[in-house]
Design a protein around this motif. Structure first.
Motif, mmCIF file in Angstrom:
data_model
loop_
_atom_site.group_PDB
_atom_site.id
_atom_site.type_symbol
_atom_site.label_atom_id
_atom_site.label_comp_id
_atom_site.label_asym_id
_atom_site.label_seq_id
_atom_site.Cartn_x
_atom_site.Cartn_y
_atom_site.Cartn_z
ATOM 1 N N THR A 169 0.620 -1.219 0.174
ATOM 2 C CA THR A 169 0.153 0.061 0.037
ATOM 3 C C THR A 169 0.857 1.183 0.006
ATOM 4 N N ALA A 170 0.458 2.163 -0.866
ATOM 5 C CA ALA A 170 1.303 3.403 -0.984
ATOM 6 C C ALA A 170 0.318 4.903 -0.869
ATOM 7 N N LYS A 171 0.877 5.811 -0.547
ATOM 8 C CA LYS A 171 0.246 7.026 -0.481
ATOM 9 C C LYS A 171 0.935 7.855 -1.609
ATOM 10 N N LEU A 172 0.171 8.105 -2.532
ATOM 11 C CA LEU A 172 0.775 9.013 -3.547
ATOM 12 C C LEU A 172 -0.096 10.487 -3.736
ATOM 13 N N THR A 173 0.677 11.235 -4.649
ATOM 14 C CA THR A 173 0.010 12.652 -4.809
ATOM 15 C C THR A 173 -0.397 12.631 -6.206
ATOM 16 N N THR A 174 -1.416 13.504 -6.317
ATOM 17 C CA THR A 174 -2.089 13.541 -7.789
ATOM 18 C C THR A 174 -2.676 14.909 -7.836
ATOM 19 N N ALA A 175 -3.044 15.354 -9.270
ATOM 20 C CA ALA A 175 -3.969 16.615 -9.281
ATOM 21 C C ALA A 175 -5.191 16.185 -9.931
ATOM 22 N N LEU A 176 -5.892 17.059 -10.418
ATOM 23 C CA LEU A 176 -7.349 16.737 -10.912
ATOM 24 C C LEU A 176 -7.257 17.382 -12.402
ATOM 25 N N ASP A 177 -8.057 16.776 -13.049
ATOM 26 C CA ASP A 177 -7.963 16.936 -14.641
ATOM 27 C C ASP A 177 -9.217 17.589 -14.919
ATOM 28 N N PHE A 178 -9.472 18.864 -14.735
ATOM 29 C CA PHE A 178 -10.686 19.502 -14.790
ATOM 30 C C PHE A 178 -11.132 19.774 -16.248
ATOM 31 N N PRO A 179 -12.148 19.332 -16.709
ATOM 32 C CA PRO A 179 -12.765 19.530 -18.189
ATOM 33 C C PRO A 179 -12.952 21.093 -18.295
#
Length: 520
Positions: free
Chosen positions: A394-404
């Protein structure tokens, strides 16, 4: 003085000792310097190889070591003491105790003075070792006095030379290389990676994958490239293709007065992208990124066109025609606000034998706004691609949102946390176990069983089940109740099966076996 010398020693360690002299031929001259200096030190030590002279020289060495150490640790009291000790040993003792000092070094004919060659505490081997170590230390210190050998801050951009026409060079995930350089100390403040070039010579080779040597060069005077990391890279030579893509607008930030961007007008609506086949063939859209900063009137501007990776990072090594587009964005009153869920987008595969059990995004929802039509059509916001390649835990990763396009967050976060739960894969497997006759009377033998085989379904983690075949699973057929020849029916139970560690029993067929026994 001490602090500067410590800094020089650090540079020498980072340059010569840690990274080595690499591809430079400078090591030849360095070796000559070390050998000659070592011989001089050996002759000097051999001439003064008595206990008193070595003790005197040792005291001076200890004082120098304390001087350097106290300067580095900022101990002013001990630092002053070591300075005074050096003055006494090197200047005061020879001047005020001249006769004793001369006797110490064996003045010929002086009463009580040691004679050279007498009472020598060190063997020739030890003298040689001390001479070599001292020579190395002095040489490396001298190397760092006027010049500094260290790693270039930042990476040098990598390029390819002699690429065949109509082809391109793809370095994969490698975009630049690190370099160890040697330069005058006063020149380091002006040295930048842009002053260097890193390239591989493709040599007009045909389409394919090659392992090529990296060369780093510079036009700067008195600057020497000592070593390159990595020294070789894998280069894929592939055709250059073109593709027409629609232009999509991505918004960030917020306009003023509760305004939101309406449908943007892009001119031209499509652009042509040129680049390596493996990169361009996967592209579906070109992107212009507009950062809103409190605007209240219609926005008219020119923006550069880029392509974004699944992780929403710009893709390098491609070009667009035209490279800029005109953008007109009307601003309208926000219809309303809406809270929608966040959909994780997963790419890649976990390590063999593992699977993605759950993905939890924190926060799990986002409040967005935009024109009424856009807002009604929005039910969820996808994340940028979250790579799970090779994960086995199990891992904690960072991400961003891809807004339309047309949808913006009311309060955007720079990063969202994705907790990816990785579990071991469980599976089932059908096998034929080995049958063991348990408790069979010594006077009897098994003539036949019907059916001759039993089918068993077992379960467990894929990594455990994969190597298991029939012999690893045993069926103990209990025949202890039968003491005379005949035909018998034996009911099978779960406890009759012997399974490897970590393996469970799902089912078996048949539920009973007919056994024929005869006398031996």
């Amino acid at each position: 003085m001490g602090g500067g010398l410590i800094e020089q020693l650090r540079d020498i360690w980072a340059g010569w000792l840690q990274f080595g002299v690499g591809d430079s031929t400078r090591w030849l001259f360095l070796a000559i310097d070390v050998i000659v200096l070592g011989l001089v030190i050996f002759i000097a030590l051999r001439a003064f190889n008595t206990r008193r002279t070595l003790a005197y020289l040792g005291l001076i060495g200890v004082a120098v070591a304390i001087l350097i150490t106290t300067a580095y640790l900022r101990l002013p009291g001990l630092h002053l003491f070591s300075q005074l000790a050096l003055i006494v040993l090197v200047i005061g003792y020879p001047i005020y105790f001249r006769e004793r000092w001369q006797n110490l070094f064996g003045r010929a004919g002086a009463p009580g003075s040691p004679q050279l060659g007498e009472n020598s505490p060190l063997s020739q081997v030890w003298l040689g070792v001390i001479s070599l170590v001292s020579s190395l230390m002095i040489t490396f210190v001298a190397e760092g006095i006027n010049a500094r050998t260290s790693e270039l801050p930042g990476q040098v951009k990598l390029s390819a030379a002699n690429v065949p026409e109509g082809m391109s060079a793809n370095f994969g995930s490698v975009s630049g290389v690190s370099a160890i350089i040697r330069a005058p100390r006063d020149a380091w403040s002006s040295i930048k990676p842009e002053s260097f070039t890193a390239s591989v010579d493709v040599g007009n080779q045909a389409e394919g994958t090659y392992d090529l040597k990296v060369a780093v060069n510079t036009t700067l005077q008195n600057v020497e490239v000592v070593r390159v990391k990595p020294t070789r890279v894998v280069v894929t030579i592939e055709p250059v293709i073109k593709k027409t893509l629609p232009v999509v607008v991505k918004f960030s930030g917020q306009a003023g007065d509760e305004l939101v961007p309406d449908k943007p007008i892009v001119d031209p609506e499509k652009v042509e992208v040129t680049g390596a086949k493996s990169v361009v063939s996967d592209l579906t859209q070109a992107v212009v990124q507009l950062n809103l900063g409190g605007e209240t009137n219609t926005i008219e501007t020119k923006l550069s066109v880029v392509a974004l990776s699944p992780s929403l990072l710009p893709i390098s090594g491609i070009s667009f025609e035209p490279s800029e587009v005109f953008l007109r964005v009307p601003l309208v009153k926000a219809g309303q606000h809406k809270t929608v869920g966040i959909k994780p987008v997963i790419t890649g595969q976990p390590a063999s034998g593992y699977w993605v059990k759950t993905v939890i995004i924190d926060p799990s929802v986002v409040r967005v706004t935009g024109p009424v039509d856009n807002l009604e059509a929005t039910t969820e916001i996808p994340t940028a691609a979250i790579s799970v390649d090779g994960l086995s835990q199990t891992a904690k990763l960072t991400t961003a949102l891809d807004f339309p396009s047309g949808i913006i967050p009311t309060q955007a976060l720079a990063k969202y946390t994705a907790t990816v739960e990785i579990a071991k894969t469980t599976a089932t497997k059908s096998i034929t176990p080995e049958i063991i006759y348990d408790g069979l009377s010594p006077s009897l033998k098994v003539v036949s069983i019907n059916p001759a085989q039993v089918s068993v379904i077992i379960s467990g983690e894929s990594l455990i089940l994969e190597p298991i075949s029939g012999p690893e699973v045993k069926l103990k057929l209990n025949l202890s109740l039968f003491q005379s020849p005949g035909n018998y029916s034996v009911d099978l139970k779960n406890s009759d099966f012997v399974l490897p560690q970590g393996v469970g029993l799902v089912s078996f067929l048949p539920s009973a076996i007919s056994v024929t026994l005869e006398s031996k």
